[in-house]
Scaffold this motif. Structure first.
Motif, PDB file in Angstrom:
ATOM      1  N   TRP A   7       0.827  -1.217   0.000  1.00  0.00           N
ATOM      2  CA  TRP A   7       0.000   0.000   0.000  1.00  0.00           C
ATOM      3  C   TRP A   7       0.858   1.262   0.000  1.00  0.00           C
ATOM      4  O   TRP A   7       0.378   2.346  -0.324  1.00  0.00           O
ATOM      5  CB  TRP A   7      -0.926  -0.030   1.223  1.00  0.00           C
ATOM      6  CG  TRP A   7      -1.305  -1.425   1.549  1.00  0.00           C
ATOM      7  CD1 TRP A   7      -0.975  -2.148   2.669  1.00  0.00           C
ATOM      8  CD2 TRP A   7      -2.031  -2.329   0.715  1.00  0.00           C
ATOM      9  NE1 TRP A   7      -1.444  -3.424   2.579  1.00  0.00           N
ATOM     10  CE2 TRP A   7      -2.108  -3.579   1.392  1.00  0.00           C
ATOM     11  CE3 TRP A   7      -2.630  -2.218  -0.552  1.00  0.00           C
ATOM     12  CZ2 TRP A   7      -2.745  -4.688   0.858  1.00  0.00           C
ATOM     13  CZ3 TRP A   7      -3.273  -3.332  -1.091  1.00  0.00           C
ATOM     14  CH2 TRP A   7      -3.325  -4.540  -0.392  1.00  0.00           C
ATOM     15  N   HIS A   8       2.107   1.122   0.356  1.00  0.00           N
ATOM     16  CA  HIS A   8       3.035   2.246   0.418  1.00  0.00           C
ATOM     17  C   HIS A   8       3.757   2.464  -0.907  1.00  0.00           C
ATOM     18  O   HIS A   8       4.418   3.486  -1.106  1.00  0.00           O
ATOM     19  CB  HIS A   8       4.048   1.936   1.534  1.00  0.00           C
ATOM     20  CG  HIS A   8       4.980   3.043   1.878  1.00  0.00           C
ATOM     21  ND1 HIS A   8       6.302   2.825   2.182  1.00  0.00           N
ATOM     22  CD2 HIS A   8       4.796   4.379   1.979  1.00  0.00           C
ATOM     23  CE1 HIS A   8       6.891   3.971   2.456  1.00  0.00           C
ATOM     24  NE2 HIS A   8       5.994   4.936   2.338  1.00  0.00           N
ATOM     25  N   ALA A   9       3.638   1.501  -1.828  1.00  0.00           N
ATOM     26  CA  ALA A   9       4.475   1.491  -3.035  1.00  0.00           C
ATOM     27  C   ALA A   9       4.265   2.717  -3.917  1.00  0.00           C
ATOM     28  O   ALA A   9       5.234   3.308  -4.408  1.00  0.00           O
ATOM     29  CB  ALA A   9       4.227   0.219  -3.828  1.00  0.00           C
ATOM     30  N   MET A  10       3.032   3.124  -4.145  1.00  0.00           N
ATOM     31  CA  MET A  10       2.789   4.220  -5.077  1.00  0.00           C
ATOM     32  C   MET A  10       3.371   5.528  -4.563  1.00  0.00           C
ATOM     33  O   MET A  10       4.010   6.282  -5.309  1.00  0.00           O
ATOM     34  CB  MET A  10       1.294   4.380  -5.352  1.00  0.00           C
ATOM     35  CG  MET A  10       1.006   5.365  -6.490  1.00  0.00           C
ATOM     36  SD  MET A  10      -0.720   5.375  -7.021  1.00  0.00           S
ATOM     37  CE  MET A  10      -1.404   6.626  -5.949  1.00  0.00           C
ATOM     38  N   ARG A  11       3.190   5.813  -3.290  1.00  0.00           N
ATOM     39  CA  ARG A  11       3.724   7.062  -2.729  1.00  0.00           C
ATOM     40  C   ARG A  11       5.256   7.021  -2.698  1.00  0.00           C
ATOM     41  O   ARG A  11       5.915   8.025  -2.980  1.00  0.00           O
ATOM     42  CB  ARG A  11       3.152   7.320  -1.334  1.00  0.00           C
ATOM     43  CG  ARG A  11       3.579   8.649  -0.739  1.00  0.00           C
ATOM     44  CD  ARG A  11       2.652   9.080   0.384  1.00  0.00           C
ATOM     45  NE  ARG A  11       2.602   8.112   1.454  1.00  0.00           N
ATOM     46  CZ  ARG A  11       3.343   8.172   2.563  1.00  0.00           C
ATOM     47  NH1 ARG A  11       4.209   9.163   2.730  1.00  0.00           N
ATOM     48  NH2 ARG A  11       3.216   7.266   3.512  1.00  0.00           N
ATOM     49  N   ALA A  12       5.813   5.855  -2.357  1.00  0.00           N
ATOM     50  CA  ALA A  12       7.266   5.727  -2.339  1.00  0.00           C
ATOM     51  C   ALA A  12       7.846   5.943  -3.734  1.00  0.00           C
ATOM     52  O   ALA A  12       8.869   6.629  -3.898  1.00  0.00           O
ATOM     53  CB  ALA A  12       7.669   4.359  -1.799  1.00  0.00           C
ATOM     54  N   GLU A  13       7.193   5.372  -4.754  1.00  0.00           N
ATOM     55  CA  GLU A  13       7.645   5.577  -6.135  1.00  0.00           C
ATOM     56  C   GLU A  13       7.623   7.059  -6.499  1.00  0.00           C
ATOM     57  O   GLU A  13       8.577   7.582  -7.094  1.00  0.00           O
ATOM     58  CB  GLU A  13       6.757   4.809  -7.114  1.00  0.00           C
ATOM     59  CG  GLU A  13       7.069   3.344  -7.248  1.00  0.00           C
ATOM     60  CD  GLU A  13       6.266   2.699  -8.362  1.00  0.00           C
ATOM     61  OE1 GLU A  13       5.882   3.404  -9.323  1.00  0.00           O
ATOM     62  OE2 GLU A  13       6.014   1.486  -8.280  1.00  0.00           O
ATOM     63  N   ARG A  14       6.527   7.720  -6.169  1.00  0.00           N
ATOM     64  CA  ARG A  14       6.397   9.135  -6.509  1.00  0.00           C
ATOM     65  C   ARG A  14       7.476   9.978  -5.840  1.00  0.00           C
ATOM     66  O   ARG A  14       8.109  10.840  -6.467  1.00  0.00           O
ATOM     67  CB  ARG A  14       5.011   9.640  -6.085  1.00  0.00           C
ATOM     68  CG  ARG A  14       4.768  11.115  -6.382  1.00  0.00           C
ATOM     69  CD  ARG A  14       4.518  11.335  -7.845  1.00  0.00           C
ATOM     70  NE  ARG A  14       4.539  12.748  -8.193  1.00  0.00           N
ATOM     71  CZ  ARG A  14       4.032  13.241  -9.313  1.00  0.00           C
ATOM     72  NH1 ARG A  14       3.460  12.436 -10.187  1.00  0.00           N
ATOM     73  NH2 ARG A  14       4.091  14.526  -9.570  1.00  0.00           N
ATOM     74  N   PHE A  25      -7.471  -2.745   4.066  1.00  0.00           N
ATOM     75  CA  PHE A  25      -8.379  -1.622   3.844  1.00  0.00           C
ATOM     76  C   PHE A  25      -7.938  -0.404   4.643  1.00  0.00           C
ATOM     77  O   PHE A  25      -7.922   0.735   4.136  1.00  0.00           O
ATOM     78  CB  PHE A  25      -9.797  -2.034   4.232  1.00  0.00           C
ATOM     79  CG  PHE A  25     -10.832  -0.959   4.012  1.00  0.00           C
ATOM     80  CD1 PHE A  25     -11.203  -0.583   2.730  1.00  0.00           C
ATOM     81  CD2 PHE A  25     -11.421  -0.314   5.090  1.00  0.00           C
ATOM     82  CE1 PHE A  25     -12.154   0.407   2.524  1.00  0.00           C
ATOM     83  CE2 PHE A  25     -12.368   0.679   4.895  1.00  0.00           C
ATOM     84  CZ  PHE A  25     -12.735   1.038   3.605  1.00  0.00           C
ATOM     85  N   ARG A  26      -7.527  -0.620   5.889  1.00  0.00           N
ATOM     86  CA  ARG A  26      -7.080   0.478   6.748  1.00  0.00           C
ATOM     87  C   ARG A  26      -5.834   1.145   6.168  1.00  0.00           C
ATOM     88  O   ARG A  26      -5.730   2.374   6.133  1.00  0.00           O
ATOM     89  CB  ARG A  26      -6.803  -0.049   8.162  1.00  0.00           C
ATOM     90  CG  ARG A  26      -6.262   0.996   9.114  1.00  0.00           C
ATOM     91  CD  ARG A  26      -6.278   0.465  10.550  1.00  0.00           C
ATOM     92  NE  ARG A  26      -5.552  -0.769  10.677  1.00  0.00           N
ATOM     93  CZ  ARG A  26      -4.237  -0.846  10.885  1.00  0.00           C
ATOM     94  NH1 ARG A  26      -3.520   0.268  10.964  1.00  0.00           N
ATOM     95  NH2 ARG A  26      -3.652  -2.012  11.021  1.00  0.00           N
ATOM     96  N   TYR A  27      -4.896   0.331   5.691  1.00  0.00           N
ATOM     97  CA  TYR A  27      -3.673   0.889   5.120  1.00  0.00           C
ATOM     98  C   TYR A  27      -3.968   1.664   3.833  1.00  0.00           C
ATOM     99  O   TYR A  27      -3.360   2.707   3.571  1.00  0.00           O
ATOM    100  CB  TYR A  27      -2.650  -0.218   4.845  1.00  0.00           C
ATOM    101  CG  TYR A  27      -1.727  -0.485   6.009  1.00  0.00           C
ATOM    102  CD1 TYR A  27      -0.460   0.086   6.064  1.00  0.00           C
ATOM    103  CD2 TYR A  27      -2.121  -1.312   7.055  1.00  0.00           C
ATOM    104  CE1 TYR A  27       0.390  -0.155   7.123  1.00  0.00           C
ATOM    105  CE2 TYR A  27      -1.281  -1.560   8.122  1.00  0.00           C
ATOM    106  CZ  TYR A  27      -0.023  -0.982   8.158  1.00  0.00           C
ATOM    107  OH  TYR A  27       0.806  -1.222   9.224  1.00  0.00           O
ATOM    108  N   ILE A  28      -4.885   1.157   3.017  1.00  0.00           N
ATOM    109  CA  ILE A  28      -5.220   1.862   1.778  1.00  0.00           C
ATOM    110  C   ILE A  28      -5.823   3.232   2.097  1.00  0.00           C
ATOM    111  O   ILE A  28      -5.476   4.241   1.467  1.00  0.00           O
ATOM    112  CB  ILE A  28      -6.182   1.025   0.917  1.00  0.00           C
ATOM    113  CG1 ILE A  28      -5.432  -0.175   0.332  1.00  0.00           C
ATOM    114  CG2 ILE A  28      -6.765   1.867  -0.223  1.00  0.00           C
ATOM    115  CD1 ILE A  28      -6.339  -1.162  -0.399  1.00  0.00           C
ATOM    116  N   LEU A  29      -6.711   3.297   3.082  1.00  0.00           N
ATOM    117  CA  LEU A  29      -7.307   4.575   3.463  1.00  0.00           C
ATOM    118  C   LEU A  29      -6.243   5.557   3.941  1.00  0.00           C
ATOM    119  O   LEU A  29      -6.230   6.732   3.538  1.00  0.00           O
ATOM    120  CB  LEU A  29      -8.348   4.364   4.567  1.00  0.00           C
ATOM    121  CG  LEU A  29      -9.670   3.711   4.158  1.00  0.00           C
ATOM    122  CD1 LEU A  29     -10.577   3.565   5.372  1.00  0.00           C
ATOM    123  CD2 LEU A  29     -10.367   4.528   3.082  1.00  0.00           C
TER     124      LEU A  29
END
Length: 207
Positions: A146-153, A180-184
Motif C-alpha cells: 500500500w506504500h508502493a505508489m507514494r514511495a515511487e512518486r 483496507f485500513r492501510y489503503i485509506l
C-alpha cells in the motif's frame, strides 16, 4: 437561478470532485500494490521500518527478506537500506537492515546504509543524493504494497527512475481489514503529498 442554488451546485460539484479524486487515488494505490516490477537496476532500496535494539520488526524483516530474494535473483548488485534513528535508539533503521542482510550472507560491498530520514520523503531525498554521488539512476523499491505508489512518486521526485516490488508477507497484508485500513491511510498521505509537497509521520510505512 438564485444565488443560493448556484452556491449549492458549486459546493456539490466540489464535493463530487474531491470524492472522485479520492476514489481514483485509492484505486491507483490498490492497483500499484498488486504490481511487481523487477527490472535490472542500479540498486534495490529497502524502506525502513521499526527496529528494536538492532533487531528489525516483523514488517521490516518482511521487506528485508524480499530484498534479499531480489538480490539473489540478480535484480541489482547493491541493496540500500534506509532509515534514521529515533530518540534514544542505539541503532538506525538503516543499520539494523544492513546488519540483518550481512548476517544473511550479502557481502559488505553490496550493502549501503543511508542513515537519514524520519519519514519516507526525507529518506528518498537522502537516497537520491547518494544516487547522484554514485552516478546511479534506476532503483527497485521494496516496501509494503500500500506504500508502493507514494514511495515511487517520492523517489521519482528525488531524481530516481524508480519501480516497486512490494512485499507479500508480514502484518501489513495479513487481513482484509488491515489492507483496507492501510489503503485509506495511504490515500490521505498521498493526496497530502501531492497538494503540499510534504510527508506525514505515522505508522510504519505511512510516514
Amino acid at each position: 437561478m438564485g444565488a443560493g442554488r448556484l452556491v449549492g451546485r458549486v459546493i456539490g460539484a466540489a464535493v463530487a470532485a474531491v470524492l472522485l479524486m479520492t476514489g481514483a487515488t485509492a484505486l491507483a494505490i490498490w492497483w500499484t500494490a498488486r504490481q511487481d516490477s523487477r527490472p535490472g537496476s542500479d540498486a534495490i532500496v529497502v524502506l525502513g521500518s521499526a527496529q528494536y535494539n538492532g533487531v528489525p520488526s516483523s514488517i521490516f524483516e518482511a521487506r528485508l527478506e524480499h530484498a534479499l530474494e531480489l538480490y539473489e535473483e540478480g535484480v541489482a548488485p547493491v541493496i540500500v537500506t534506509v532509515g534514521g534513528k529515533a530518540t534514544g535508539d542505539q541503532f538506525s533503521e538503516a543499520e539494523a537492515g544492513r546488519e540483518y542482510l550481512a548476517d544473511a550472507g550479502v557481502p559488505d560491498d553490496a550493502l549501503l546504509a543511508v542513515q537519514e530520514g524520519a519519514d519516507t520523503l526525507e529518506s528518498m531525498r537522502a537516497v537520491g543524493t547518494q544516487f547522484d554521488d554514485r552516478g546511479w539512476d534506476t532503483a527497485v523499491l521494496v516496501t509494503d504494497p500500500w506504500h508502493a505508489m507514494r514511495a515511487e512518486r517520492m523517489a521519482e521526485d528525488a531524481g530516481m527512475d524508480a519501480r516497486s516490488s512490494p512485499t507479500r508477507q508480514g502484518p501489513a497484508v495479513q487481513t482484509r481489514t488491515t489492507q483496507f485500513r492501510y489503503i485509506l491511510r495511504e490515500t490521505a498521505a498521498y493526496l497530502l503529498y501531492r497538494v503540499t509537497g510534504e510527508s506525514v509521520a505515522g505508522a510504519p510505512g505511512i510516514g
